[in-house]
Design a protein around this motif. Sequence first.
Motif, PDB file in Angstrom:
ATOM      1  N   ARG A 260      -3.915 -10.668  -7.082  1.00 19.92           N
ATOM      2  CA  ARG A 260      -4.828 -10.412  -5.861  1.00 19.92           C
ATOM      3  C   ARG A 260      -5.617 -11.789  -5.859  1.00 19.92           C
ATOM      4  NH1 ARG A 260      -6.233  -4.475  -5.131  1.00 19.92           N
ATOM      5  NH2 ARG A 260      -4.050  -3.851  -4.896  1.00 19.92           N
ATOM      6  N   LYS A 264      -5.866 -14.511  -3.057  1.00 15.48           N
ATOM      7  CA  LYS A 264      -7.032 -14.843  -2.462  1.00 15.48           C
ATOM      8  C   LYS A 264      -7.300 -16.251  -2.350  1.00 15.48           C
ATOM      9  CE  LYS A 264     -10.260 -11.371  -2.245  1.00 15.48           C
ATOM     10  NZ  LYS A 264     -11.256 -10.865  -3.010  1.00 15.48           N
TER      11      LYS A 264
ATOM     12  N   HIS B 114      -2.839   4.922   8.177  1.00  8.46           N
ATOM     13  CA  HIS B 114      -4.035   5.527   8.020  1.00  8.46           C
ATOM     14  C   HIS B 114      -4.819   5.088   6.880  1.00  8.46           C
ATOM     15  CE1 HIS B 114      -3.173   8.300  11.162  1.00  8.46           C
ATOM     16  NE2 HIS B 114      -1.939   8.842  10.545  1.00  8.46           N
ATOM     17  N   GLY B 116      -6.399   2.423   6.022  1.00  5.68           N
ATOM     18  CA  GLY B 116      -7.506   1.799   6.460  1.00  5.68           C
ATOM     19  C   GLY B 116      -7.828   0.626   5.485  1.00  5.68           C
ATOM     20  N   ARG B 117      -8.982   0.627   4.905  1.00  2.79           N
ATOM     21  CA  ARG B 117      -9.428  -0.507   3.935  1.00  2.79           C
ATOM     22  C   ARG B 117      -8.571  -0.256   2.585  1.00  2.79           C
ATOM     23  NH1 ARG B 117     -14.248  -0.703   2.211  1.00  2.79           N
ATOM     24  NH2 ARG B 117     -14.788   1.474   2.762  1.00  2.79           N
ATOM     25  N   HIS B 118      -8.023   0.883   2.297  1.00  3.15           N
ATOM     26  CA  HIS B 118      -7.649   1.357   1.112  1.00  3.15           C
ATOM     27  C   HIS B 118      -6.128   0.842   0.964  1.00  3.15           C
ATOM     28  CE1 HIS B 118     -11.790   2.639   0.263  1.00  3.15           C
ATOM     29  NE2 HIS B 118     -11.499   3.498   1.227  1.00  3.15           N
ATOM     30  N   LYS B 119      -5.624   0.407   1.799  1.00  2.81           N
ATOM     31  CA  LYS B 119      -4.149   0.150   1.765  1.00  2.81           C
ATOM     32  C   LYS B 119      -3.775  -0.142   0.530  1.00  2.81           C
ATOM     33  CE  LYS B 119      -3.038  -0.622   6.396  1.00  2.81           C
ATOM     34  NZ  LYS B 119      -2.481  -1.715   7.570  1.00  2.81           N
ATOM     35  N   SER B 120      -4.353  -1.259  -0.179  1.00  3.23           N
ATOM     36  CA  SER B 120      -3.716  -1.825  -1.212  1.00  3.23           C
ATOM     37  C   SER B 120      -3.926  -1.214  -2.669  1.00  3.23           C
ATOM     38  CB  SER B 120      -4.558  -3.251  -1.576  1.00  3.23           C
ATOM     39  OG  SER B 120      -5.924  -3.426  -1.490  1.00  3.23           O
ATOM     40  N   GLU B 196       4.474  -2.172   8.316  1.00  5.46           N
ATOM     41  CA  GLU B 196       3.402  -2.982   8.589  1.00  5.46           C
ATOM     42  C   GLU B 196       3.810  -3.983   9.786  1.00  5.46           C
ATOM     43  OE1 GLU B 196       0.552  -1.794   7.129  1.00  5.46           O
ATOM     44  OE2 GLU B 196      -0.076  -3.645   6.568  1.00  5.46           O
TER      45      GLU B 196
END
Lengths: 274, 305
Positions: A260, A264, B114, B116-120, B196
């Motif tokens: 990651r 980034k 759903h 959200g920010r926690h996809k990864s 996605e």
Amino acid sequence: MTTMRRFLTKGWLSTYAFLYVVFLYLPVIFLPIFSVNTAATPKFPLSGFTLKWYEDLPRTPALLDAAWNSLVVGVSAAILSTVLGILAARSITRYRYPGRRAINGLIMAPLVLPEIIVAISLLLVLLQLGLSLSLFTVVLGHVLVCIPYSMTVLTAGFEGFDRSLEEASADLGESAFGTFRRVTLPMVAPAIISSLLVCFTISLDEFLIAFFLTGTEATLPIYIWGQLRFASKLPGVLALGTLLLAASFLLMTIAEILRRRAAKRTQNEGGLYA
Amino acid sequence: MTAAAEGSPAFGMTRARRNALLRSEPVQGFALISPTFLYALILLVLPILVVIAHSFWTQNYLTIDRTFTLENYRIALTEPIYRDLLWRSLYISLTVSLFTVVLAYPIAYFISFHGGRHKSLWLFLITIPFWTSYLLRVMSWKVILGYNGVLNSGLMGLGVIDEPSTALLYNSTAVIITLTHAWAAFAILPIFVSLEKVDRTLVEAAKDLGDGPIRSFLRVTLPLSAPGVISAALIVMIPTVGDYVTPKLVGGKDGVMIANAIQAQFGKASNWPLGAALSVTTMLIVTLIAGATVLILRAAQRLAR
């Protein structure tokens, strides 16, 4: 009304997602649980806590040999496949030439071939060439199956890499090697380390190819396979398995964090100039 | 890079032009990839060609007779034992890919729509068990489903059953359960990637035009994510046909698959040409089924619109 309905679907999905993760993790979690259980057979109710199965591990010479073999094979396979992966990933992400896709497809092919086919076809060729089976032949096989993973990690790290940075370095008088060492390498280092860790983990855990291509020397999965025939050895196998699981979890978590960071880094640089 | 790169390597090449050609993009790119390409050629393509060649030969004890014959294929396709093993391997791998895809779709949908920010974080959580040793994961299913195993002792402790059930382990159901678990993550990733890519405004548009959530899902989201479903099905189906470890550890007599027979030909039975013919047959059948799956799913996708 619609928000209510949306909440409900999301609620169902979250519950399902939770159960699914439990289904994924539950079988794996039984290994550590029963590796510290006093009973020799893995069944409920648990009979008591012990570390004796772990204490027996370092006293087994065959196991120590297998661990050493796994380490040698894993490190060699990781380095070789990452070097080959770097060359290929760099070529794929930087240059345009005919046959690029086809070559890429061939290199990635071991990912979607049944492992037994890869294993027996390699075995046939090595025997035809008169090579005797050894840890070296295991490394040859492992590199083949590691390269696709190495490529995946590295192309993600190399993509979006801004070529103008290298050109700027060259324009400012750096030699090709200096540019590589001071500009290219720092940018792609996390991806390279990530690839090394991923390949090492795959080699450490890989059974089938090692099973076919090794001579008399066992790697850890082959050692475990041999022990599975004896019911009385199961707790020791569970303890060893738990250690292997922990090693894989740790290595892959580090690899993921680095991957990651690599993504980034290159994306941020690209973002600056875009 | 330079004009010479585009020009054809004309006759009477001067040194400058040759240098320019060597520095041209295709040459440099190809030179860079050639070690990896050669590695794959020598250790993947050549071996598979050798296997194909062997499948047309015969073996007399230790010597290989190199006269062309189709005898091995006749045995592979008509002997009941190999025919049954091939059918069972296909049945198991198709069932497993169906289960993994159906079970994986809602998860991929949940993370994509759903997450959200926690996809990864979700993706990481779901993929990490699959980097652990495959052998160990199969072994843990043996521990769970065994006669004296977790499930039996647990169910007896709860009073659900009186004596351990032998029906759990050593049959094709055990193989299907184990493989479904083992390949779950491989099905989630491609479906997630294709979800996605689904344009969210299309889903909104369907809703604005009066489609309910189920209809908009069936008519917009599902067809658009079909490529992911197809690749998920293939990525699970192809390797599971040739699985060796799972049938050997949890399959028992009734769960033996074709890979076990192939291994036997290279081990105990020592009939390399027959083993090679079984391998080639397996590869061909997998390719055919994979092609058929793609066609059927594409047709279904067209019908859904």
